[in-house]
Design a protein around this motif. Structure first.
Motif, PDB file in Angstrom:
ATOM      1  N   VAL A  10       0.887  -1.173   0.000  1.00 32.94           N
ATOM      2  CA  VAL A  10       0.000   0.000   0.000  1.00 32.94           C
ATOM      3  C   VAL A  10       0.917   1.213   0.000  1.00 32.94           C
ATOM      4  N   ARG A  11       0.693   2.141  -0.942  1.00 37.51           N
ATOM      5  CA  ARG A  11       1.572   3.311  -1.070  1.00 37.51           C
ATOM      6  C   ARG A  11       0.765   4.590  -0.911  1.00 37.51           C
ATOM      7  N   PHE A  12       1.282   5.496  -0.100  1.00 45.70           N
ATOM      8  CA  PHE A  12       0.731   6.837   0.043  1.00 45.70           C
ATOM      9  C   PHE A  12       1.814   7.811  -0.413  1.00 45.70           C
ATOM     10  N   SER A  13       1.498   8.628  -1.402  1.00 42.85           N
ATOM     11  CA  SER A  13       2.479   9.563  -1.926  1.00 42.85           C
ATOM     12  C   SER A  13       1.858  10.957  -2.002  1.00 42.85           C
ATOM     13  N   ALA A  14       2.534  11.940  -1.403  1.00 40.47           N
ATOM     14  CA  ALA A  14       2.083  13.336  -1.399  1.00 40.47           C
ATOM     15  C   ALA A  14       0.681  13.480  -0.814  1.00 40.47           C
ATOM     16  N   CYS A  15       0.420  12.791   0.294  1.00 41.79           N
ATOM     17  CA  CYS A  15      -0.890  12.836   0.958  1.00 41.79           C
ATOM     18  C   CYS A  15      -0.815  13.714   2.203  1.00 41.79           C
ATOM     19  N   GLY A  16      -1.953  14.231   2.621  1.00 47.26           N
ATOM     20  CA  GLY A  16      -2.061  14.959   3.880  1.00 47.26           C
ATOM     21  C   GLY A  16      -2.969  14.199   4.828  1.00 47.26           C
ATOM     22  N   PHE A  17      -2.532  14.028   6.069  1.00 47.32           N
ATOM     23  CA  PHE A  17      -3.316  13.356   7.106  1.00 47.32           C
ATOM     24  C   PHE A  17      -3.502  14.346   8.242  1.00 47.32           C
ATOM     25  N   PHE A  18      -4.763  14.658   8.562  1.00 46.82           N
ATOM     26  CA  PHE A  18      -5.033  15.756   9.484  1.00 46.82           C
ATOM     27  C   PHE A  18      -5.850  15.370  10.711  1.00 46.82           C
ATOM     28  N   GLY A  19      -6.099  14.107  10.935  1.00 41.17           N
ATOM     29  CA  GLY A  19      -6.662  13.659  12.202  1.00 41.17           C
ATOM     30  C   GLY A  19      -8.166  13.726  12.303  1.00 41.17           C
ATOM     31  N   SER A  20      -8.673  13.262  13.434  1.00 37.97           N
ATOM     32  CA  SER A  20     -10.097  13.230  13.733  1.00 37.97           C
ATOM     33  C   SER A  20     -10.329  13.841  15.101  1.00 37.97           C
ATOM     34  N   SER A  21     -11.329  14.690  15.192  1.00 34.50           N
ATOM     35  CA  SER A  21     -11.667  15.268  16.494  1.00 34.50           C
ATOM     36  C   SER A  21     -12.716  14.432  17.211  1.00 34.50           C
ATOM     37  N   HIS A  22     -13.221  13.397  16.537  1.00 32.95           N
ATOM     38  CA  HIS A  22     -14.318  12.619  17.098  1.00 32.95           C
ATOM     39  C   HIS A  22     -13.866  11.498  18.019  1.00 32.95           C
ATOM     40  N   GLY A  23     -12.647  11.001  17.820  1.00 35.60           N
ATOM     41  CA  GLY A  23     -12.184   9.858  18.595  1.00 35.60           C
ATOM     42  C   GLY A  23     -12.711   8.543  18.054  1.00 35.60           C
ATOM     43  N   TYR A  24     -13.367   8.591  16.882  1.00 38.87           N
ATOM     44  CA  TYR A  24     -13.850   7.388  16.210  1.00 38.87           C
ATOM     45  C   TYR A  24     -14.040   7.722  14.738  1.00 38.87           C
ATOM     46  N   TRP A  25     -14.142   6.680  13.898  1.00 36.96           N
ATOM     47  CA  TRP A  25     -14.429   6.890  12.486  1.00 36.96           C
ATOM     48  C   TRP A  25     -15.931   7.002  12.318  1.00 36.96           C
ATOM     49  N   LYS A  26     -16.396   7.996  11.612  1.00 34.75           N
ATOM     50  CA  LYS A  26     -17.838   8.162  11.401  1.00 34.75           C
ATOM     51  C   LYS A  26     -18.442   6.938  10.718  1.00 34.75           C
ATOM     52  N   GLN A  27     -17.654   6.294   9.826  1.00 34.07           N
ATOM     53  CA  GLN A  27     -18.148   5.112   9.116  1.00 34.07           C
ATOM     54  C   GLN A  27     -18.239   3.896  10.040  1.00 34.07           C
ATOM     55  N   ALA A  28     -17.471   3.881  11.119  1.00 34.89           N
ATOM     56  CA  ALA A  28     -17.458   2.754  12.055  1.00 34.89           C
ATOM     57  C   ALA A  28     -17.313   3.306  13.471  1.00 34.89           C
ATOM     58  N   PRO A  29     -18.408   3.848  14.048  1.00 34.58           N
ATOM     59  CA  PRO A  29     -18.305   4.530  15.335  1.00 34.58           C
ATOM     60  C   PRO A  29     -17.853   3.647  16.491  1.00 34.58           C
ATOM     61  N   ASP A  30     -17.845   2.326  16.311  1.00 28.22           N
ATOM     62  CA  ASP A  30     -17.386   1.442  17.380  1.00 28.22           C
ATOM     63  C   ASP A  30     -15.872   1.241  17.333  1.00 28.22           C
ATOM     64  N   VAL A  31     -15.188   1.809  16.317  1.00 31.90           N
ATOM     65  CA  VAL A  31     -13.737   1.686  16.182  1.00 31.90           C
ATOM     66  C   VAL A  31     -13.079   2.952  16.722  1.00 31.90           C
ATOM     67  N   SER A  32     -12.192   2.794  17.677  1.00 29.37           N
ATOM     68  CA  SER A  32     -11.491   3.921  18.280  1.00 29.37           C
ATOM     69  C   SER A  32     -10.466   4.512  17.315  1.00 29.37           C
ATOM     70  N   CYS A  33     -10.286   5.818  17.386  1.00 25.57           N
ATOM     71  CA  CYS A  33      -9.285   6.504  16.553  1.00 25.57           C
ATOM     72  C   CYS A  33      -8.143   7.002  17.414  1.00 25.57           C
ATOM     73  N   GLU A  34      -7.559   6.129  18.212  1.00 24.07           N
ATOM     74  CA  GLU A  34      -6.398   6.537  18.995  1.00 24.07           C
ATOM     75  C   GLU A  34      -5.206   6.791  18.090  1.00 24.07           C
ATOM     76  N   ASP A  35      -5.246   6.237  16.880  1.00 26.14           N
ATOM     77  CA  ASP A  35      -4.171   6.399  15.913  1.00 26.14           C
ATOM     78  C   ASP A  35      -4.745   7.028  14.651  1.00 26.14           C
ATOM     79  N   GLN A  36      -3.998   7.953  14.045  1.00 32.87           N
ATOM     80  CA  GLN A  36      -4.430   8.420  12.731  1.00 32.87           C
ATOM     81  C   GLN A  36      -4.292   7.292  11.725  1.00 32.87           C
ATOM     82  N   ILE A  37      -3.187   6.534  11.823  1.00 29.86           N
ATOM     83  CA  ILE A  37      -2.963   5.403  10.930  1.00 29.86           C
ATOM     84  C   ILE A  37      -2.479   4.233  11.773  1.00 29.86           C
ATOM     85  N   ARG A  38      -3.146   3.092  11.638  1.00 30.65           N
ATOM     86  CA  ARG A  38      -2.738   1.877  12.349  1.00 30.65           C
ATOM     87  C   ARG A  38      -2.382   0.835  11.303  1.00 30.65           C
ATOM     88  N   ILE A  39      -1.212   0.234  11.430  1.00 25.01           N
ATOM     89  CA  ILE A  39      -0.716  -0.714  10.437  1.00 25.01           C
ATOM     90  C   ILE A  39      -0.541  -2.076  11.086  1.00 25.01           C
TER      91      ILE A  39
END
Length: 143
Positions: A10-39
């Motif tokens: 998986v490649r990300f090139s010239a991308c911007g990652f700016f975080g979430s103020s919600h603490g969860y993904w709107k698409q999956a509110p039961d998933v915590s967003c402690e990480d901007q990116i989890r691998i």
């Protein structure tokens, strides 16, 4: 999030990652967003010339990139602190099950940006730390 079943690149090139103020993904509110990116998984994930910043003052992410597995390459990226944020996330955390990691030629506004717990081959070199303008201006005026 790069899931545990991922085995491909998986490649990300010239991308911007700016975080979430919600603490969860709107698409999956039961998933915590402690990480901007989890691998996870065994695939190779690469970030080239990307920007990471917590722009929301109420951001809840603890880490920009949290690698719990997989192979990782981060090159020529910038990790920016926000003077208005309640807290700025840790830039990169490598956990024990990471297979390999190459982190080179990045700029970190903060200090001590990488936590390396990986039990694998890791290259971390030629990175700049502590380039935040607010810190830099304050240290110049104190001389």
């Amino acid at each position: 999030m790069i899931g545990e079943k991922n085995a491909g690149p998986v490649r990300f090139s010239a991308c911007g990652f700016f975080g979430s103020s919600h603490g969860y993904w709107k698409q999956a509110p039961d998933v915590s967003c402690e990480d901007q990116i989890r691998i996870a998984g065994a695939g190779r994930i690469s970030f080239d010339n990307c920007h990471f910043k917590s722009i929301d003052t109420a951001a809840k992410a603890n880490r920009f990139i949290h690698a719990v597995g997989g192979r990782l390459a981060i090159n020529n990226c910038v990790f920016m602190d926000s003077p208005k944020a309640n807290k700025n996330p840790q830039s990169i955390v490598l956990e024990q099950d990471v297979i390999s990691a190459i982190i080179t030629s990045n700029e970190f506004y903060g200090v001590n940006p990488i936590i390396n717990r990986a039990g694998c081959k890791v290259i971390i070199k030629d990175n700049l730390e502590g380039t935040d303008l607010n810190t830099h201006s304050a240290s110049k005026s104190n001389k």
